[in-house]
Design a protein around this motif. Sequence first.
Motif, PDB file in Angstrom:
ATOM      1  N   MET A   1       0.818  -1.212   0.000  1.00  0.00           N
ATOM      2  CA  MET A   1       0.000   0.000   0.000  1.00  0.00           C
ATOM      3  C   MET A   1       0.853   1.264   0.000  1.00  0.00           C
ATOM      4  O   MET A   1       0.580   2.210  -0.736  1.00  0.00           O
TER       5      MET A   1
ATOM      6  N   GLN B   1      -2.323   2.337  -4.978  1.00  0.00           N
ATOM      7  CA  GLN B   1      -3.576   1.758  -4.483  1.00  0.00           C
ATOM      8  C   GLN B   1      -4.772   2.390  -5.183  1.00  0.00           C
ATOM      9  O   GLN B   1      -4.885   3.626  -5.244  1.00  0.00           O
TER      10      GLN B   1
ATOM     11  N   LEU C   1      -4.039  -3.321  -5.638  1.00  0.00           N
ATOM     12  CA  LEU C   1      -2.731  -2.757  -5.333  1.00  0.00           C
ATOM     13  C   LEU C   1      -1.743  -3.170  -6.416  1.00  0.00           C
ATOM     14  O   LEU C   1      -1.727  -4.325  -6.845  1.00  0.00           O
TER      15      LEU C   1
END
Length: 558
Positions: A72, A77, A510
């Motif tokens: 992340m 993201q 992601l």
Amino acid sequence: MKNVLFLIIAFVFITSCSTLSRKRDQPTPLNPLEAVQDSPKLVVGIVVDQMRYDYLSRFYHRYSEDGFKRLMKGGFQLTNNHYNFVPTYTAPGHASIYTGTSPMNHGIIGNNWYDKFEDKVIYNAGDDQVIGVGTTSDEGRMSPRRMLTTTITDQLELQTQGRAKVIGISIKDRGAILPAGHAADAAYWFEGSDQGNFISSSFYMDQLPQWVTDFNALKKAEEYLKTWNTLYPIETYTASGSDLNDFEKAPKGKQAAVFPYDLNKLKAENGNYSLIKATPYGNSIVADFAIEALKKEEMGKDSIADFLAVSFSSTDYIGHQYGVNSIEIEDTYLRLDQDIARFLKALDEEVGKGNYTVFLTADHGAVNNPAYLQSRNINAGYFDRSDFRNKLNNALIEKYGFDDLISNISNDQIFFNKVNLIKNTINPIDLEHFIASTIIDYTSIDKVYTRKALVSGAMQDGIGTLIQNGFHHKRSGDVIYVLEPAVISYSKTGSTHGSSQSYDTHVPLLFYGNGINQGSSSKRTEIIDIAPTISSLLKISFPNAATGNPISEVLIKS
């Protein structure tokens, strides 16, 4: 001298059988991927089965810096990523991630579906033309033949003239097979029951590589039949409901779904090694196997990009059994975070930081347990399919004088018995209209769509578009109905999925590593955008029926 020569020949033979790397032994003329020095040496696709988007935020404060948070913070993201079709099940989800299109094109319209031509329910990966490898059971009789289009993994194999190495791994056969595609070197899945081994099928190979046989001989599954207790003190699991409640299903042999779970004690009544699938250790053994594949197959070791597709499926089994709000789910994701961390560490060590690209997403989300929602005064409920079928049959008898006009009702689709329609000179369009206008008045049915409406033009409303994207003209039914939000046809315990609602369509996305920007975006993206994005990164053709678009802000401009 003869003995020396024999030993040399034997060594070469054994080495060639121990991995799938024989393709690398061929002369390799320059190909486009070799010329692109900034392309990753390895792409890793991670699919977490039944992972709702909010599991990233709900458990964020408990994740380590080396697992989900690493992806992340260090990658890109997409916070508003959705499925663009119904039904949201495992097989359509995996197929759509890797084909870049929806069931209307790739044809995987469910995990199982009614085949109107064979007049039976079929399994998405079932294939009687192949046999199991590493097993004598029917669990090995699987292939991707029912998937009608190519995948990103297929396109990589085509681009490199088969010199790329492509491997799919999962607890579930469909989680390994559909991502690996048609041209893959291997797909491996876990056979539980009395075996506890990773297996494959003759679609891919004649025998298991030696390293797989060696891995199975380690009896890792036996090691994981241990006590499952919470990773941290149970009172710290404040992001979930109480451990003892009415909304979870205990394993056979245990009175209540509460920690701890003595798996060795429970295995006899719960399928022996199959019990591992419904624990976090199912994810752990997949990570173990994926790391071993990475090492033994020497993936990402040369200038030709490879692809490793890994699907963590135990999250789905646990979600179905214990539900979205359970401590079991929270503990599973905290443990998965650790498995992902050690997988990323292995990638660093074996391929090298900056040499690989990872994407992580999910095949669908899940609904919160309707009984729990009702206890919080939120509209929710249960749909009785048997009662629905009886009411519909009675309506057909009243209208036409008999009820043998329906061949099958499944996946919220109604399939007509075309033979009886012709025999009784019933117009299918008239029958579509009658059923649609009848069942819309039934309790818990929110919307109804007919085949005529779905094939004649574009839907104007959001859910209609999702239904249309999931509708395959040849394989799908004649009338499709949609249940009200948080209404399911399932047991009163645990969670399920399959709907067009945001709790099922909204999943994480992601991207991390080579060629990937750092950042985030709340712009809406769709699951079918992943394959075109990775295709653009690798500078190869999109899958042949792709309808998604590259997410340009994710990629570093070259």
